[in-house]
Design an enzyme around this catalytic site. Structure first.
Site, PDB file in Angstrom:
ATOM      1  CB  THR A 153      -1.070   0.174   1.135  1.00 21.78           C
ATOM      2  OG1 THR A 153      -0.045  -0.320   2.513  1.00 21.78           O
ATOM      3  CG2 THR A 153      -1.872  -1.085   1.155  1.00 21.78           C
ATOM      4  NE  ARG A 190     -10.647 -10.155   2.378  1.00 20.81           N
ATOM      5  CZ  ARG A 190      -9.744 -10.497   1.405  1.00 20.81           C
ATOM      6  NH1 ARG A 190      -8.686  -9.994   1.597  1.00 20.81           N
ATOM      7  NH2 ARG A 190     -10.227 -11.258   0.401  1.00 20.81           N
ATOM      8  CD  GLN A 211      -2.225 -13.725   1.196  1.00 17.01           C
ATOM      9  OE1 GLN A 211      -3.528 -14.248   1.455  1.00 17.01           O
ATOM     10  NE2 GLN A 211      -1.658 -13.189   2.244  1.00 17.01           N
ATOM     11  CG  ASP A 265       2.951  -5.979  -5.820  1.00 14.54           C
ATOM     12  OD1 ASP A 265       2.345  -5.524  -4.726  1.00 14.54           O
ATOM     13  OD2 ASP A 265       3.849  -6.849  -5.818  1.00 14.54           O
ATOM     14  CG  HIS A 277      -3.306 -15.395  -4.244  1.00 14.49           C
ATOM     15  ND1 HIS A 277      -3.900 -14.391  -3.079  1.00 14.49           N
ATOM     16  CD2 HIS A 277      -3.548 -16.577  -3.937  1.00 14.49           C
ATOM     17  CE1 HIS A 277      -4.441 -15.071  -2.474  1.00 14.49           C
ATOM     18  NE2 HIS A 277      -3.890 -16.355  -2.643  1.00 14.49           N
ATOM     19  CB  CYS A 284      -4.589 -18.772 -23.697  1.00 13.09           C
ATOM     20  SG  CYS A 284      -6.074 -19.499 -24.396  1.00 13.09           S
ATOM     21  CB  SER A 291      -6.969  -9.340   6.416  1.00  9.33           C
ATOM     22  OG  SER A 291      -7.182 -10.145   5.384  1.00  9.33           O
ATOM     23  CG  ASN A 321      -2.020  -6.653   9.189  1.00  9.69           C
ATOM     24  OD1 ASN A 321      -1.388  -6.409   8.114  1.00  9.69           O
ATOM     25  ND2 ASN A 321      -3.134  -6.824   9.280  1.00  9.69           N
ATOM     26  CB  ILE A 366       4.733  -2.686   6.607  1.00 13.36           C
ATOM     27  CG1 ILE A 366       3.489  -3.705   7.194  1.00 13.36           C
ATOM     28  CG2 ILE A 366       5.838  -3.601   6.017  1.00 13.36           C
ATOM     29  CD1 ILE A 366       2.622  -4.409   6.080  1.00 13.36           C
TER      30      ILE A 366
HETATM   31  N1  APR Z   1       1.309  -0.986   7.344  1.00 10.69           N
HETATM   32  C1  APR Z   1       0.691  -2.200   7.913  1.00 10.69           C
HETATM   33  N2  APR Z   1      -0.334  -2.821   7.635  1.00 10.69           N
HETATM   34  C2  APR Z   1      -1.155  -2.308   6.514  1.00 10.69           C
HETATM   35  C3  APR Z   1      -0.616  -1.323   5.695  1.00 10.69           C
HETATM   36  C4  APR Z   1       0.562  -0.726   6.052  1.00 10.69           C
HETATM   37  N3  APR Z   1       1.117   0.293   5.386  1.00 10.69           N
HETATM   38  N4  APR Z   1      -1.343  -1.250   4.764  1.00 10.69           N
HETATM   39  C5  APR Z   1      -2.413  -2.245   4.752  1.00 10.69           C
HETATM   40  N5  APR Z   1      -2.064  -2.971   6.095  1.00 10.69           N
HETATM   41  C6  APR Z   1      -2.982  -4.073   6.334  1.00 10.69           C
HETATM   42  C7  APR Z   1      -4.570  -3.791   6.388  1.00 10.69           C
HETATM   43  O1  APR Z   1      -4.861  -3.302   7.619  1.00 10.69           O
HETATM   44  C8  APR Z   1      -4.905  -5.287   6.178  1.00 10.69           C
HETATM   45  O2  APR Z   1      -5.367  -6.020   7.512  1.00 10.69           O
HETATM   46  O3  APR Z   1      -2.473  -5.296   5.615  1.00 10.69           O
HETATM   47  C9  APR Z   1      -3.786  -5.991   5.594  1.00 10.69           C
HETATM   48  C10 APR Z   1      -4.090  -6.403   4.168  1.00 10.69           C
HETATM   49  O4  APR Z   1      -5.065  -7.273   4.015  1.00 10.69           O
HETATM   50  P1  APR Z   1      -6.015  -7.827   2.859  1.00 10.69           P
HETATM   51  O5  APR Z   1      -6.414  -6.340   2.129  1.00 10.69           O
HETATM   52  O6  APR Z   1      -6.985  -8.686   3.236  1.00 10.69           O
HETATM   53  O7  APR Z   1      -4.969  -8.322   1.957  1.00 10.69           O
HETATM   54  P2  APR Z   1      -4.532  -9.823   1.612  1.00 10.69           P
HETATM   55  O8  APR Z   1      -4.585 -10.311   3.038  1.00 10.69           O
HETATM   56  O9  APR Z   1      -3.082  -9.830   1.051  1.00 10.69           O
HETATM   57  O10 APR Z   1      -5.693 -10.436   0.729  1.00 10.69           O
HETATM   58  C11 APR Z   1      -5.441 -11.863   0.558  1.00 10.69           C
HETATM   59  O11 APR Z   1      -7.441 -11.585  -0.857  1.00 10.69           O
HETATM   60  O12 APR Z   1      -8.730 -10.524  -2.508  1.00 10.69           O
HETATM   61  C12 APR Z   1      -7.743 -11.623  -2.267  1.00 10.69           C
HETATM   62  O13 APR Z   1      -6.302 -12.420  -3.900  1.00 10.69           O
HETATM   63  C13 APR Z   1      -6.593 -11.114  -3.035  1.00 10.69           C
HETATM   64  O14 APR Z   1      -4.173 -11.811  -2.373  1.00 10.69           O
HETATM   65  C14 APR Z   1      -5.469 -11.116  -2.075  1.00 10.69           C
HETATM   66  C15 APR Z   1      -6.169 -12.091  -0.796  1.00 10.69           C
END
Ligand code: APR
Length: 253
Positions: free
Chosen positions: A31, A39, A106, A109, A126, A134, A201, A225, A243
């Site tokens: 991010t 999420r 996961q 990028d 992922h 294809c 998450s 996290n 992070i």
């Molecule tokens: N510092 C610390 N934590 C962070 C930061 C940051 N800068 N930015 C985001 N987060 C945390 C969020 O609070 C969240 O709990 O990272 C976590 C990301 O969780 P998700 O958005 O659920 O991402 P992820 O766990 O990778 O999702 C798994 O879900 O939709 C599918 O395929 C997609 O690979 C993905 C999978």
């Protein structure tokens, strides 16, 4: 929450002493590179819950309009301009300074590899946004070549070999993971003595299932996290904070 010194030192010593570390990363590590997570507070699914329901293989294969929109979204996706951040670089340092056995991500990028992580250590469980596959013949090609076709006016470009449906080489809901990737990740989790979960998450399986596999094998579980996860209660250490600030502290300890 900033790490208190003794907590930081404790975890840094765990990382130094570990013989086989597995890192599991999620969207939260990217991010701060400009790629939204799913999420978190500004997540893609958080902002548009309905979008998660249509992010399935079935919708993509069954509806040309979903594919047309997906190709338009890919044209402007942040992946093409994003750069690794200090969190990605900290895991490269971990590879150089400690015993990082496998990095299961996961994320699609490619930022771990862009930061200098040894690609041989990385499992993109992922898939990747940097290639196209294809759905009929399995031919894999660079994403950029197909994006050029979309820019030239093909709004749902078919496979050049068999005219099949083309999709980013990512794993959508309803799509099976690559068996070799899953087997390799689960074996690494069973064999590790420390699992470091960063920016996830831990809500999506089988990736999240790596934690109980590692815990049952006696590994220390460290979660970094910004928000609570369902596995926090079973972790040996949970570090809450940004992070890119926190990870360099525990890796460089
Ligand atoms: N510092 C610390 N934590 C962070 C930061 C940051 N800068 N930015 C985001 N987060 C945390 C969020 O609070 C969240 O709990 O990272 C976590 C990301 O969780 P998700 O958005 O659920 O991402 P992820 O766990 O990778 O999702 C798994 O879900 O939709 C599918 O395929 C997609 O690979 C993905 C999978």
């Amino acid at each position: 929450m900033v790490l208190v010194e003794d907590q930081r030192e404790t975890i840094a010593s765990w990382l130094r002493d570990a013989d086989r570390i597995v890192a599991l990363t999620g969207a939260g590590i990217s991010t701060e590179s400009g790629i939204p997570d799913f999420r978190g507070p500004e997540g893609v699914w958080t902002k548009n819950p309905a979008a998660e329901k249509t992010a399935t293989l079935q919708h993509y294969v069954g509806d040309p309009e979903v594919r047309r929109q997906a190709w338009q979204n890919r044209l402007v996706a942040p992946y093409w301009t994003s750069e690794p951040n200090a969190g990605h670089r900290a895991l490269v340092d971990l590879e150089h300074e400690a015993c990082l056995d496998t990095l299961v991500t996961q994320n699609i990028d490619g930022l771990h590899q862009a930061a200098g992580q040894d690609p041989a250590l990385v499992v993109e469980i992922h898939g990747t946004m940097h290639e196209v596959t294809c759905m009929a013949c399995g031919d894999r090609t660079p994403m950029e070549a197909t994006l050029d076709r979309v820019r030239a006016g093909e709004d749902d470009p078919p496979c050049l070999l068999c005219r099949g449906i083309l999709k980013s080489a990512t794993i959508s809901f309803g799509q099976n993971l690559v068996v070799d990737d899953l087997v390799r990740s689960e074996r690494a989790a069973r064999d590790c003595d420390l699992l470091l979960a960063v920016g996830s998450s831990l809500a999506v399986y089988p990736a999240a299932g790596l934690l109980p596999l590692a815990a049952r094998a006696g590994a220390e579980i460290v979660i970094v996290n910004g928000e609570p996860t369902g596995f926090d209660p079973v972790a040996d250490a949970v570090i809450r904070g940004p992070i890119s600030e926190v990870l360099p502290h525990i890796v460089g300890g």
